[in-house]
Design a protein around this motif. Structure first.
Motif, mmCIF file in Angstrom:
data_model
loop_
_atom_site.group_PDB
_atom_site.id
_atom_site.type_symbol
_atom_site.label_atom_id
_atom_site.label_comp_id
_atom_site.label_asym_id
_atom_site.label_seq_id
_atom_site.Cartn_x
_atom_site.Cartn_y
_atom_site.Cartn_z
ATOM 1 N N ILE A 63 0.858 -1.151 0.031
ATOM 2 C CA ILE A 63 0.132 0.015 0.069
ATOM 3 C C ILE A 63 0.908 1.455 -0.154
ATOM 4 N N ASN A 64 1.786 1.241 0.837
ATOM 5 C CA ASN A 64 2.958 2.483 0.947
ATOM 6 C C ASN A 64 4.174 1.679 1.572
ATOM 7 N N GLU A 65 4.964 2.658 2.142
ATOM 8 C CA GLU A 65 6.018 2.149 2.902
ATOM 9 C C GLU A 65 5.788 1.623 4.348
ATOM 10 N N HIS A 66 4.708 1.699 4.816
ATOM 11 C CA HIS A 66 4.474 1.300 6.110
ATOM 12 C C HIS A 66 3.149 0.166 6.128
ATOM 13 N N VAL A 67 2.509 -0.067 5.177
ATOM 14 C CA VAL A 67 1.344 -0.990 5.394
ATOM 15 C C VAL A 67 1.453 -1.840 3.940
ATOM 16 N N VAL A 68 1.421 -3.190 4.254
ATOM 17 C CA VAL A 68 1.645 -4.320 3.254
ATOM 18 C C VAL A 68 0.665 -5.560 3.632
ATOM 19 N N ILE A 69 0.134 -5.920 2.620
ATOM 20 C CA ILE A 69 -0.927 -6.908 2.849
ATOM 21 C C ILE A 69 -0.401 -8.127 2.273
ATOM 22 N N LEU A 70 -0.252 -9.115 3.128
ATOM 23 C CA LEU A 70 0.270 -10.516 2.579
ATOM 24 C C LEU A 70 -0.589 -11.378 2.258
ATOM 25 N N LEU A 71 -0.604 -12.060 1.187
ATOM 26 C CA LEU A 71 -1.509 -12.974 0.350
ATOM 27 C C LEU A 71 -0.908 -14.367 0.407
ATOM 28 N N ASN A 72 -0.735 -14.892 -0.767
ATOM 29 C CA ASN A 72 -0.419 -16.452 -0.891
ATOM 30 C C ASN A 72 0.529 -16.385 -2.230
ATOM 31 N N GLY A 73 1.077 -17.727 -2.359
ATOM 32 C CA GLY A 73 1.897 -17.845 -3.468
ATOM 33 C C GLY A 73 2.161 -19.071 -3.737
ATOM 34 N N GLY A 74 3.314 -19.492 -4.262
ATOM 35 C CA GLY A 74 3.859 -20.798 -4.354
ATOM 36 C C GLY A 74 5.187 -20.828 -5.134
ATOM 37 N N ILE A 75 5.783 -21.997 -5.556
ATOM 38 C CA ILE A 75 6.704 -22.299 -6.388
ATOM 39 C C ILE A 75 6.467 -21.794 -7.730
ATOM 40 N N LYS A 76 7.286 -20.759 -8.371
ATOM 41 C CA LYS A 76 7.225 -20.161 -9.710
ATOM 42 C C LYS A 76 8.143 -21.146 -10.478
ATOM 43 N N SER A 77 7.626 -21.771 -11.440
ATOM 44 C CA SER A 77 8.331 -22.582 -12.311
ATOM 45 C C SER A 77 8.591 -22.093 -13.691
ATOM 46 N N THR A 78 7.754 -20.791 -14.060
ATOM 47 C CA THR A 78 7.915 -20.215 -15.591
ATOM 48 C C THR A 78 8.252 -19.053 -15.472
ATOM 49 N N TRP A 100 -6.782 6.243 5.629
ATOM 50 C CA TRP A 100 -5.201 6.577 6.309
ATOM 51 C C TRP A 100 -5.327 7.222 7.603
ATOM 52 N N SER A 101 -4.201 6.874 8.499
ATOM 53 C CA SER A 101 -3.950 7.326 9.528
ATOM 54 C C SER A 101 -3.469 8.851 9.442
ATOM 55 N N ASP A 102 -3.327 9.691 10.169
ATOM 56 C CA ASP A 102 -2.857 11.286 9.800
ATOM 57 C C ASP A 102 -1.551 11.071 9.081
ATOM 58 N N GLU A 103 -0.689 10.239 9.457
ATOM 59 C CA GLU A 103 0.740 10.442 8.650
ATOM 60 C C GLU A 103 0.837 9.406 7.902
ATOM 61 N N GLU A 104 -0.331 8.583 7.352
ATOM 62 C CA GLU A 104 -0.160 7.279 6.453
ATOM 63 C C GLU A 104 0.745 6.433 7.006
ATOM 64 N N LEU A 105 0.838 6.156 8.334
ATOM 65 C CA LEU A 105 1.731 5.104 8.801
ATOM 66 C C LEU A 105 0.644 3.747 9.015
ATOM 67 N N ASP A 106 -0.380 3.652 8.743
ATOM 68 C CA ASP A 106 -1.471 2.890 9.210
ATOM 69 C C ASP A 106 -2.802 3.169 8.599
ATOM 70 N N ILE A 107 -3.798 2.046 8.341
ATOM 71 C CA ILE A 107 -4.946 2.329 7.868
ATOM 72 C C ILE A 107 -5.947 1.854 8.886
ATOM 73 N N PHE A 108 -7.160 2.487 8.739
ATOM 74 C CA PHE A 108 -8.302 2.267 9.580
ATOM 75 C C PHE A 108 -9.599 1.972 8.648
ATOM 76 N N TYR A 109 -10.318 0.865 9.192
ATOM 77 C CA TYR A 109 -11.344 0.369 8.580
ATOM 78 C C TYR A 109 -12.287 -0.181 9.717
ATOM 79 N N ASP A 110 -13.735 -0.381 9.070
ATOM 80 C CA ASP A 110 -14.587 -0.947 10.064
ATOM 81 C C ASP A 110 -14.132 -2.646 10.017
ATOM 82 N N GLU A 111 -14.154 -3.244 11.177
ATOM 83 C CA GLU A 111 -13.917 -4.657 11.507
ATOM 84 C C GLU A 111 -14.627 -5.485 10.538
ATOM 85 N N ASN A 112 -15.660 -4.945 10.214
ATOM 86 C CA ASN A 112 -17.000 -5.739 9.366
ATOM 87 C C ASN A 112 -16.839 -5.251 8.063
#
Length: 178
Positions: free
Chosen positions: A112-127, A161-173
């Motif tokens: 998202i920026n230098e302070h927020v990353v969303i980790l997903l999934n993957g695997g062994i890349k063969s191509t 974004w938080s005030d300094e874009e160091l984190d994000i805010f969202y409704d937990e639902n």
């Protein structure tokens, strides 16, 4: 029917806060799995112990030392991937049979920026190209769909974004359509 996702907090380091995604099958909240995409990535890649540890080391290194700067991520259309390109002259390195090599295990993520990353999934890349790899093409496509949906949620202020874009805010639902 739209696919739905929920944002889930994973961990907080000095310079980066990591999140992941939980996929929800339907509006009735039938969760397809009891874990996040990142949890699934770890579980599915325990057989690749050294390669997985290399990526986990990079998550920690980026989180504590460098911040999520673009140079530490592989460009994967709208998404990103770890580990960084082997040309990066910084540790941690991946060694195979005592020689420094490129790690072909990929963790797709959304930087998202230098302070927020969303980790997903993957695997062994063969191509050469992820979209043609039988092992990672589904993860690559999902990462790009989710990246577009997260971008849309940021524009609609469903995720703020938080005030300094160091984190994000969202409704937990919050349910993210993708």
């Amino acid at each position: 029917m739209d696919n739905l996702a929920k944002l889930i907090y994973v961990s907080h380091y000095d310079k980066v806060i990591y999140y992941s995604i939980e996929i929800i099958e339907s509006r009735e909240h039938e969760i397809t799995s009891p874990s996040t995409l990142f949890d699934e990535f770890i579980a599915e890649n325990k057989i690749n112990k050294e390669k997985l540890q290399h990526i986990l080391d990079w998550i920690e290194e980026i989180g504590d030392k460098y911040g999520a700067k673009q140079q530490f991520f592989r460009n994967e259309k709208k998404a990103s991937a770890l580990p960084p390109d082997t040309q990066l002259p910084l540790e941690p390195y991946y060694y195979e049979q005592g020689k420094k090599k490129g790690n072909n295990l990929r963790l797709y993520c959304i930087r998202i920026n230098e302070h927020v990353v969303i980790l997903l999934n993957g695997g062994i890349k063969s191509t050469k190209k992820a979209q043609y790899c039988p092992n990672v093409s589904a993860s690559f496509e999902l990462a790009n769909k989710l990246a577009k949906a997260i971008e849309k949620s940021l524009h609609k202020n469903d995720i703020e974004w938080s005030d300094e874009e160091l984190d994000i805010f969202y409704d937990e639902n919050l349910e993210i359509n993708f």
